[in-house]
Design a protein around this motif. Structure first.
Motif, PDB file in Angstrom:
ATOM      1  N   ALA A 133       2.862   5.859   9.715  1.00 39.24           N
ATOM      2  CA  ALA A 133       3.191   4.543  10.255  1.00 39.24           C
ATOM      3  C   ALA A 133       1.946   3.896  10.865  1.00 39.24           C
ATOM      4  N   GLU A 134       1.160   4.679  11.590  1.00 39.72           N
ATOM      5  CA  GLU A 134      -0.078   4.159  12.187  1.00 39.72           C
ATOM      6  C   GLU A 134      -1.091   3.758  11.126  1.00 39.72           C
ATOM      7  N   LEU A 135      -1.098   4.504  10.035  1.00 37.04           N
ATOM      8  CA  LEU A 135      -2.004   4.164   8.936  1.00 37.04           C
ATOM      9  C   LEU A 135      -1.609   2.814   8.345  1.00 37.04           C
ATOM     10  N   GLY A 136      -0.318   2.507   8.429  1.00 43.09           N
ATOM     11  CA  GLY A 136       0.140   1.171   8.036  1.00 43.09           C
ATOM     12  C   GLY A 136       0.633   1.059   6.607  1.00 43.09           C
ATOM     13  N   VAL A 137       0.993   2.194   5.998  1.00 43.69           N
ATOM     14  CA  VAL A 137       1.414   2.126   4.595  1.00 43.69           C
ATOM     15  C   VAL A 137       2.850   1.617   4.481  1.00 43.69           C
ATOM     16  N   ASP A 138       3.153   0.998   3.346  1.00 41.65           N
ATOM     17  CA  ASP A 138       4.476   0.424   3.124  1.00 41.65           C
ATOM     18  C   ASP A 138       5.448   1.427   2.528  1.00 41.65           C
ATOM     19  N   ALA A 139       4.908   2.424   1.842  1.00 40.18           N
ATOM     20  CA  ALA A 139       5.771   3.391   1.152  1.00 40.18           C
ATOM     21  C   ALA A 139       5.020   4.693   0.966  1.00 40.18           C
ATOM     22  N   VAL A 140       5.776   5.771   0.764  1.00 38.43           N
ATOM     23  CA  VAL A 140       5.147   7.021   0.334  1.00 38.43           C
ATOM     24  C   VAL A 140       5.752   7.420  -1.002  1.00 38.43           C
ATOM     25  N   TRP A 141       4.907   7.943  -1.855  1.00 39.43           N
ATOM     26  CA  TRP A 141       5.353   8.523  -3.128  1.00 39.43           C
ATOM     27  C   TRP A 141       5.150  10.027  -3.005  1.00 39.43           C
ATOM     28  N   VAL A 193       0.878  -1.177   0.000  1.00 33.53           N
ATOM     29  CA  VAL A 193       0.000   0.000   0.000  1.00 33.53           C
ATOM     30  C   VAL A 193       0.914   1.225   0.000  1.00 33.53           C
ATOM     31  N   VAL A 194       0.775   2.040  -1.025  1.00 35.32           N
ATOM     32  CA  VAL A 194       1.638   3.219  -1.181  1.00 35.32           C
ATOM     33  C   VAL A 194       0.781   4.463  -1.005  1.00 35.32           C
ATOM     34  N   TYR A 195       1.296   5.406  -0.207  1.00 35.56           N
ATOM     35  CA  TYR A 195       0.553   6.627   0.112  1.00 35.56           C
ATOM     36  C   TYR A 195       1.138   7.776  -0.685  1.00 35.56           C
ATOM     37  N   GLN A 196       0.318   8.463  -1.435  1.00 32.96           N
ATOM     38  CA  GLN A 196       0.800   9.579  -2.253  1.00 32.96           C
ATOM     39  C   GLN A 196       0.743  10.884  -1.482  1.00 32.96           C
ATOM     40  N   ILE A 197       1.901  11.522  -1.366  1.00 27.88           N
ATOM     41  CA  ILE A 197       1.987  12.846  -0.746  1.00 27.88           C
ATOM     42  C   ILE A 197       2.111  13.896  -1.841  1.00 27.88           C
ATOM     43  N   ASP A 257      16.953  13.738   2.814  1.00 23.18           N
ATOM     44  CA  ASP A 257      17.682  12.585   3.360  1.00 23.18           C
ATOM     45  C   ASP A 257      17.186  12.251   4.763  1.00 23.18           C
ATOM     46  N   THR A 258      16.934  13.283   5.549  1.00 19.34           N
ATOM     47  CA  THR A 258      16.426  13.056   6.909  1.00 19.34           C
ATOM     48  C   THR A 258      15.089  12.326   6.857  1.00 19.34           C
ATOM     49  N   PHE A 259      14.245  12.752   5.920  1.00 19.74           N
ATOM     50  CA  PHE A 259      12.939  12.095   5.813  1.00 19.74           C
ATOM     51  C   PHE A 259      13.105  10.626   5.428  1.00 19.74           C
ATOM     52  N   VAL A 260      13.962  10.366   4.430  1.00 14.93           N
ATOM     53  CA  VAL A 260      14.151   8.981   3.970  1.00 14.93           C
ATOM     54  C   VAL A 260      14.633   8.098   5.122  1.00 14.93           C
ATOM     55  N   ALA A 261      15.594   8.620   5.884  1.00 17.07           N
ATOM     56  CA  ALA A 261      16.140   7.827   6.991  1.00 17.07           C
ATOM     57  C   ALA A 261      15.085   7.606   8.077  1.00 17.07           C
ATOM     58  N   ALA A 262      14.349   8.659   8.398  1.00 21.81           N
ATOM     59  CA  ALA A 262      13.321   8.525   9.445  1.00 21.81           C
ATOM     60  C   ALA A 262      12.207   7.591   8.985  1.00 21.81           C
ATOM     61  N   ALA A 263      11.849   7.690   7.707  1.00 20.30           N
ATOM     62  CA  ALA A 263      10.800   6.807   7.178  1.00 20.30           C
ATOM     63  C   ALA A 263      11.255   5.355   7.268  1.00 20.30           C
ATOM     64  N   ALA A 264      12.521   5.107   6.913  1.00 21.69           N
ATOM     65  CA  ALA A 264      13.047   3.738   6.997  1.00 21.69           C
ATOM     66  C   ALA A 264      12.918   3.209   8.419  1.00 21.69           C
ATOM     67  N   GLY A 265      13.119   4.094   9.386  1.00 22.39           N
ATOM     68  CA  GLY A 265      12.968   3.701  10.781  1.00 22.39           C
ATOM     69  C   GLY A 265      11.551   3.235  11.115  1.00 22.39           C
ATOM     70  N   HIS A 266      10.581   3.690  10.348  1.00 23.98           N
ATOM     71  CA  HIS A 266       9.189   3.254  10.522  1.00 23.98           C
ATOM     72  C   HIS A 266       8.820   2.138   9.543  1.00 23.98           C
ATOM     73  N   GLY A 267       9.824   1.634   8.812  1.00 25.66           N
ATOM     74  CA  GLY A 267       9.536   0.594   7.815  1.00 25.66           C
ATOM     75  C   GLY A 267       8.844   1.135   6.578  1.00 25.66           C
ATOM     76  N   ILE A 268       8.980   2.445   6.346  1.00 23.40           N
ATOM     77  CA  ILE A 268       8.309   3.060   5.192  1.00 23.40           C
ATOM     78  C   ILE A 268       9.343   3.440   4.141  1.00 23.40           C
ATOM     79  N   ARG A 269       9.113   3.006   2.915  1.00 20.98           N
ATOM     80  CA  ARG A 269      10.010   3.319   1.801  1.00 20.98           C
ATOM     81  C   ARG A 269       9.561   4.605   1.124  1.00 20.98           C
ATOM     82  N   VAL A 270      10.481   5.200   0.353  1.00 22.15           N
ATOM     83  CA  VAL A 270      10.178   6.466  -0.315  1.00 22.15           C
ATOM     84  C   VAL A 270      10.305   6.307  -1.836  1.00 22.15           C
TER      85      VAL A 270
END
Ligand code: TEU
Length: 521
Positions: A40-48, A9-13, A81-94
């Motif tokens: 992360a609470e929403l449970g998405v696997d990635a954000v675009w 499930v990918v979330y579009q920003i 870069d900060t966002f990508v690293a923090a997202a990875a910490g939540h298991g979320i890909r970018v």
């Protein structure tokens, strides 16, 4: 290596409108970072992320002036870069948005082409032509309205399938694919999990640039869309993706192409072994609220992907189309004002559509605000409208601003917690207090609660239509999704339990305009 995107499930920003971190009324990476726990609470696997690159924002950032940087309004590369690293910490890909069909007229390469003049190698990066008299080189039309050609002061014309500030690259010039390969690597090297490819059916043009019998914009194969060169071209991009190791996160890098077609068959060439890993399936939301029509679309979509290793993610909304609540709540014709929308009806149907979206086999993309059941804001004052579609069509088309309104996070009045400032880049409507994230988190029956539960409980297993229903299917042995699009309540099959319902189930009966997930007996 895993193909994580096959059922993600990918979330579009849409960065301008997601969350503002610096109080200027425009969203940015700082704002998105602060909202990562929400995602992360929403449970998405990635954000675009829709484009955040330096841009005049003539088309919301799809007019790119520098493909390898961040527009200061959204932050810096370090913020990215900060966002990508923090997202990875939540298991979320970018996933980042690559815009290869065109750039901004402010891009240095286009400025150099203007300065260098006719016949120069600089001009050959774009599609410049001479034409006799004062008429354009051919009869092609911009998708935003008006001719697809604009004349420069020296008399030459350049091609733009979109706004005149978005000149098309000349993909027949090897310097263009070479430049984009560098762009891909720039972002892949920064650790992005994937790319969304804008107007993926564009890029190459028939070199003859022939007149067409019917220049009305459409997405069928034409001298500018679905050219045969694309298939081999995307195989080279897939090879680049597959050359990246599994270093930052488990699994391969991916790309999802924005391939529009007038018919599902127009997408067939892309569904081959070794093609672009994903090709959006826009046919679900282009299909009317009609069980037989939806069933037909779903069958055709599943058939399309069979035998290829290409996935066609399901989509019911994005930043280019009317929000589902307003689409389904004004079934006769696209609404042009808020008064024309039956929000209660549209909300019931949009909730049912969400359970359909998230129960179908394969991956799904969710556009920010869809999980809140936001309606389109149709009554944006003319002076506040931003979309070039509105401008170029002189109001004949309302454009896409209504689905790009800043997200309501909290409170009962504008700016609904979107910004610490007082105004937002696009106005928000009044009356969204019950639609904020804050309000919906407190309500177990909210649309947000429905999305969260659905994302957490997505079914797996083989897809099969369930006999005896207009629109119902099973996944595996004991999961069923049943929709009722008709006028009468529908008796449900024998079930063990109701897993999730978009409406209220009483006495084993599914009300009209609703959907249910069942554990079967
Ligand atoms: O949209 C592409 C797009 O709008 C067309 O390719 C499509 O053929 C048609 O409109 C649908 O019938 C992308 C972006 O998503 C959009 O926001 C941009 O405005 C556009 O490209 C130009 O970059």
């Amino acid at each position: 290596m895993t193909q994580w995107w096959r059922d993600a499930v990918v979330y579009q920003i849409y960065p301008r409108s997601f969350a503002d971190g610096n109080g200027d009324g425009t969203g940015d990476f700082a704002g998105a970072l602060a909202r990562l726990p929400y995602l992360a609470e929403l449970g998405v696997d990635a954000v675009w992320f829709s484009p955040f690159y330096p841009s005049p924002l003539a088309d919301g950032g799809y007019d790119v002036a520098d493909y390898c940087d961040v527009d200061p309004r959204f932050g810096t590369l370090a913020d990215f870069d900060t966002f990508v690293a923090a997202a990875a910490g939540h298991g979320i890909r970018v996933i980042v948005d690559i815009v290869p069909n065109h750039c901004s007229s402010a891009h240095p390469a286009f400025q150099a082409a203007l300065a260098a003049g006719p016949g120069s190698p600089e001009r050959d990066l774009f599609i410049f032509r001479d034409a006799p008299g004062n008429t354009a080189p051919n009869n092609w039309q911009s998708l935003f309205g008006g001719p697809a050609w604009t004349q420069t002061p020296d008399g030459q014309w350049y091609l733009h399938l979109f706004d005149s500030s978005q000149p098309d690259w000349n993909w027949a010039n090897p310097a263009v694919p070479a430049m984009f390969e560098k762009v891909l690597r720039f972002w892949l090297d920064r650790g992005v999990a994937g790319l969304r490819v804008d107007v993926a059916h564009g890029l190459f043009k028939d070199p003859e640039l022939p007149d067409v019998p019917d220049p009305t914009p459409s997405d069928r194969p034409s001298p500018w869309f679905h050219r045969p060169e694309l298939v081999a071209h995307y195989a080279t991009w897939r090879a680049i993706l597959d050359s990246y190791p599994e270093d930052v996160f488990p699994g391969r890098r991916t790309a999802v192409g924005e391939f529009w077609g007038d018919e599902i068959t127009h997408l067939e060439p892309y569904f081959i072994p070794g093609g672009m890993p994903q090709a959006f399936n826009f046919f679900l939301f282009q299909t009317a609220w009609d069980a037989a029509a939806l069933r037909h679309t779903i069958t055709a979509s599943i058939t399309l992907a069979e035998g290829s290793d290409v996935v066609a993610p399901w989509v019911i909304s994005n930043h280019d189309v009317m929000r589902p609540v307003s689409r389904y709540g004004a079934p006769a014709a696209p609404a042009r004002s808020d008064a024309e929308v039956d929000v209660a009806l549209g909300t019931r149907r949009a909730r049912a559509a969400a359970l359909l979206l998230l129960a179908l086999p394969g991956s799904a993309y969710v556009y920010q605000g869809e999980e809140l059941g936001l309606p389109e804001f149709l009554d944006i004052p003319a002076a506040d409208r931003d979309d070039p579609v509105y401008r170029r069509s002189e109001g004949a088309r309302l454009g896409r601003d209504g689905c790009r309104v800043p997200i309501p996070w909290s409170g009962t009045a504008q700016p609904y917690g979107f910004t610490e400032g007082t105004s937002t880049w696009l106005p928000q409507p009044s009356g969204w207090g019950s639609l904020t994230v804050e309000a919906q988190l407190a309500d177990p029956t909210s649309t947000l609660a429905l999305y969260r539960q659905a994302i957490a409980g997505r079914p797996a297993g083989e897809f099969a239509w369930l006999d005896g229903y207009d629109l119902a299917f099973t996944r595996g042995e004991d999961f069923a999704c049943v929709l009722n699009l008709g006028a009468e309540p529908v008796p449900l099959p024998a079930y063990e339990s109701v897993l999730l319902a978009s409406g209220t189930i009483t006495d084993g009966v599914l009300p009209t305009d609703s959907a249910v997930w069942l554990r079967l007996r």
